[in-house]
Scaffold this active site. Structure first.
Site, PDB file in Angstrom:
ATOM      1  N   GLY A 105      -0.706   2.789   6.522  1.00  0.00           N
ATOM      2  CA  GLY A 105      -1.141   2.412   7.693  1.00  0.00           C
ATOM      3  C   GLY A 105      -0.446   0.868   7.925  1.00  0.00           C
ATOM      4  O   GLY A 105      -0.671   0.136   8.825  1.00  0.00           O
ATOM      5  N   LYS A 106       0.560   0.472   6.900  1.00  0.00           N
ATOM      6  CA  LYS A 106       1.184  -1.139   6.865  1.00  0.00           C
ATOM      7  C   LYS A 106       1.801  -1.117   8.355  1.00  0.00           C
ATOM      8  O   LYS A 106       1.403  -2.278   9.064  1.00  0.00           O
ATOM      9  CB  LYS A 106       2.013  -1.197   5.604  1.00  0.00           C
ATOM     10  CG  LYS A 106       1.598  -0.839   4.440  1.00  0.00           C
ATOM     11  CD  LYS A 106       2.375  -0.992   3.312  1.00  0.00           C
ATOM     12  CE  LYS A 106       3.463   0.036   3.400  1.00  0.00           C
ATOM     13  NZ  LYS A 106       2.945   1.352   3.126  1.00  0.00           N
ATOM     14  N   SER A 107       2.662  -0.339   8.881  1.00  0.00           N
ATOM     15  CA  SER A 107       3.562  -0.632   9.898  1.00  0.00           C
ATOM     16  C   SER A 107       2.565  -0.256  11.279  1.00  0.00           C
ATOM     17  O   SER A 107       2.866  -1.274  12.159  1.00  0.00           O
ATOM     18  CB  SER A 107       4.613   0.373   9.904  1.00  0.00           C
ATOM     19  OG  SER A 107       5.480   0.457   8.809  1.00  0.00           O
ATOM     20  N   SER A 154       5.809  -1.963  -2.062  1.00  0.00           N
ATOM     21  CA  SER A 154       5.565  -2.660  -3.415  1.00  0.00           C
ATOM     22  C   SER A 154       4.610  -2.413  -4.498  1.00  0.00           C
ATOM     23  O   SER A 154       3.637  -3.169  -4.319  1.00  0.00           O
ATOM     24  CB  SER A 154       5.465  -4.453  -2.690  1.00  0.00           C
ATOM     25  OG  SER A 154       4.415  -4.569  -2.207  1.00  0.00           O
ATOM     26  N   GLY A 160       0.994  -1.099   0.159  1.00  0.00           N
ATOM     27  CA  GLY A 160      -0.206  -0.015   0.037  1.00  0.00           C
ATOM     28  C   GLY A 160       0.903   1.344  -0.036  1.00  0.00           C
ATOM     29  O   GLY A 160       1.919   1.016  -0.018  1.00  0.00           O
ATOM     30  N   LEU A 161       0.256   2.397  -0.337  1.00  0.00           N
ATOM     31  CA  LEU A 161       0.984   3.704  -0.116  1.00  0.00           C
ATOM     32  C   LEU A 161       1.746   3.973   1.038  1.00  0.00           C
ATOM     33  O   LEU A 161       1.332   3.405   2.023  1.00  0.00           O
ATOM     34  CB  LEU A 161      -0.131   4.600  -0.574  1.00  0.00           C
ATOM     35  CG  LEU A 161      -0.747   4.768  -1.905  1.00  0.00           C
ATOM     36  CD1 LEU A 161      -1.832   5.800  -1.758  1.00  0.00           C
ATOM     37  CD2 LEU A 161       0.221   5.059  -3.143  1.00  0.00           C
ATOM     38  N   SER A 162       2.802   4.758   0.940  1.00  0.00           N
ATOM     39  CA  SER A 162       3.234   5.212   2.120  1.00  0.00           C
ATOM     40  C   SER A 162       2.179   5.856   2.925  1.00  0.00           C
ATOM     41  O   SER A 162       1.398   6.864   2.380  1.00  0.00           O
ATOM     42  CB  SER A 162       4.428   6.022   1.739  1.00  0.00           C
ATOM     43  OG  SER A 162       4.983   6.683   3.068  1.00  0.00           O
ATOM     44  N   GLY A 163       2.146   5.611   4.401  1.00  0.00           N
ATOM     45  CA  GLY A 163       1.310   6.316   5.005  1.00  0.00           C
ATOM     46  C   GLY A 163      -0.165   5.727   5.174  1.00  0.00           C
ATOM     47  O   GLY A 163      -1.107   6.173   5.760  1.00  0.00           O
TER      48      GLY A 163
HETATM   49  P1  ADP Z   1       2.837   3.042   6.385  1.00  0.00           P
HETATM   50  O1  ADP Z   1       3.511   1.941   7.140  1.00  0.00           O
HETATM   51  O2  ADP Z   1       1.925   2.358   5.362  1.00  0.00           O
HETATM   52  O3  ADP Z   1       3.947   3.714   5.586  1.00  0.00           O
HETATM   53  P2  ADP Z   1       2.374   4.192   8.985  1.00  0.00           P
HETATM   54  O4  ADP Z   1       1.707   2.897   9.848  1.00  0.00           O
HETATM   55  O5  ADP Z   1       3.706   4.325   9.116  1.00  0.00           O
HETATM   56  O6  ADP Z   1       1.831   3.750   7.273  1.00  0.00           O
HETATM   57  O7  ADP Z   1       1.410   5.304   9.077  1.00  0.00           O
HETATM   58  C1  ADP Z   1       0.083   5.386   9.032  1.00  0.00           C
HETATM   59  C2  ADP Z   1      -0.547   6.570   9.881  1.00  0.00           C
HETATM   60  O8  ADP Z   1      -1.901   6.570   9.678  1.00  0.00           O
HETATM   61  C3  ADP Z   1      -0.274   6.465  11.242  1.00  0.00           C
HETATM   62  O9  ADP Z   1       0.034   7.804  11.727  1.00  0.00           O
HETATM   63  C4  ADP Z   1      -1.662   5.999  11.809  1.00  0.00           C
HETATM   64  O10 ADP Z   1      -1.821   6.417  13.134  1.00  0.00           O
HETATM   65  C5  ADP Z   1      -2.622   6.580  10.704  1.00  0.00           C
HETATM   66  N1  ADP Z   1      -3.882   5.864  10.797  1.00  0.00           N
HETATM   67  C6  ADP Z   1      -5.091   6.323  10.436  1.00  0.00           C
HETATM   68  N2  ADP Z   1      -6.164   5.579  10.414  1.00  0.00           N
HETATM   69  C7  ADP Z   1      -5.229   4.376  10.512  1.00  0.00           C
HETATM   70  C8  ADP Z   1      -5.898   2.980  10.178  1.00  0.00           C
HETATM   71  N3  ADP Z   1      -7.183   2.665   9.970  1.00  0.00           N
HETATM   72  N4  ADP Z   1      -4.878   2.241  10.129  1.00  0.00           N
HETATM   73  C9  ADP Z   1      -3.559   2.350  10.222  1.00  0.00           C
HETATM   74  N5  ADP Z   1      -3.170   3.478  10.596  1.00  0.00           N
HETATM   75  C10 ADP Z   1      -3.910   4.363  10.370  1.00  0.00           C
END
Ligand code: ADP
Length: 208
Positions: free
Chosen positions: A49-51, A118, A44-47
């Site tokens: 929520g993967k991590s 990815s 999924g896109l950066s941000g």
């Molecule tokens: P990624 O790993 O995909 O780059 P991150 O997990 O680092 O994304 O960041 C996701 C951000 O979105 C976090 O600040 C998180 O608190 C916020 N967020 C909001 N809603 C959700 C959700 N339903 N699931 C996961 N993250 C969420």
């Protein structure tokens, strides 16, 4: 436990490669831990929520006694893959190594939560082929505008300012997976709901 068999494997540039197989098999490990092992690949896109979701699910299932770990793209880039840049060839190699590491961990009995943007279908399919059975693709989906608003690492701000060429979602397209085994819509559901959904999915898919 089964008997040890050593089979020659074809490796480009090397003629005599016989991977050693011990008698403690993946099946033995799975029985010891009470669950199957394998790879949950979060794309999924950066941000998106993967991590965040992977860490929450890891904590829940670890507390419940599971052998589970997160394999994070940035962590891999900080170490094993620190020799790779963001060219197309290096991104492909980055994913290839990630898939191989995920497979090793799965063979060692882990449920691996692999968090990698990815963006390309071909790259994800290549990892699915390497891992084989017990590979599950999870699309952590969020609207681009939500990812830009969240911007947890400040990367969208820099990409929109032109400082990061080919940043996924800005300079480069993200190819939506047509073959996701599960979709988590983080624009429409909160972290707790996504954690609950993914943990339930894993409990079902990795049951012995
Ligand atoms: P990624 O790993 O995909 O780059 P991150 O997990 O680092 O994304 O960041 C996701 C951000 O979105 C976090 O600040 C998180 O608190 C916020 N967020 C909001 N809603 C959700 C959700 N339903 N699931 C996961 N993250 C969420």
């Amino acid at each position: 436990m089964s008997t040890v068999v050593q089979t020659k494997v074809a490796v480009p540039g090397a003629t005599e490669v016989y991977p050693h197989r011990g008698c403690v098999t993946r099946r033995c490990r799975n029985e010891r831990h009470g669950h199957r092992s394998g790879v949950v690949w979060l794309t999924g896109l950066s941000g998106a929520g993967k991590s965040t979701i992977a860490s929450a699910v890891e904590a829940e299932l670890f507390e419940a006694g599971w052998l589970i770990t997160v394999l994070d793209g940035d962590t891999l880039r900080a170490g094993l893959n620190s020799d790779l840049d963001f060219s197309a060839a290096a991104r492909e190699e980055n994913l290839r190594r990630a898939g191989e590491v995920a497979l090793l961990l799965a063979e060692a009995g882990y449920v691996v939560l692999a968090t990698f943007i990815s963006p390309h279908q071909a790259g994800r399919e290549a990892v699915r082929r390497v891992v084989g059975d017990d590979f599950h693709l999870v699309h952590v989906r969020a609207r681009l505008e939500d990812c830009i608003a969240r911007d947890p690492k400040g990367l969208y701000r820099r990409a929109l300012a032109g400082a990061i060429p080919n940043f996924t979602g800005i300079g480069q397209a993200y190819e939506e997976p047509p073959d996701a085994d599960l979709i988590l819509d983080t624009s429409g559901a909160d972290v707790e709901t996504c954690r609950h959904t993914l943990a339930g999915f894993i409990r079902e898919r990795f049951a012995l």
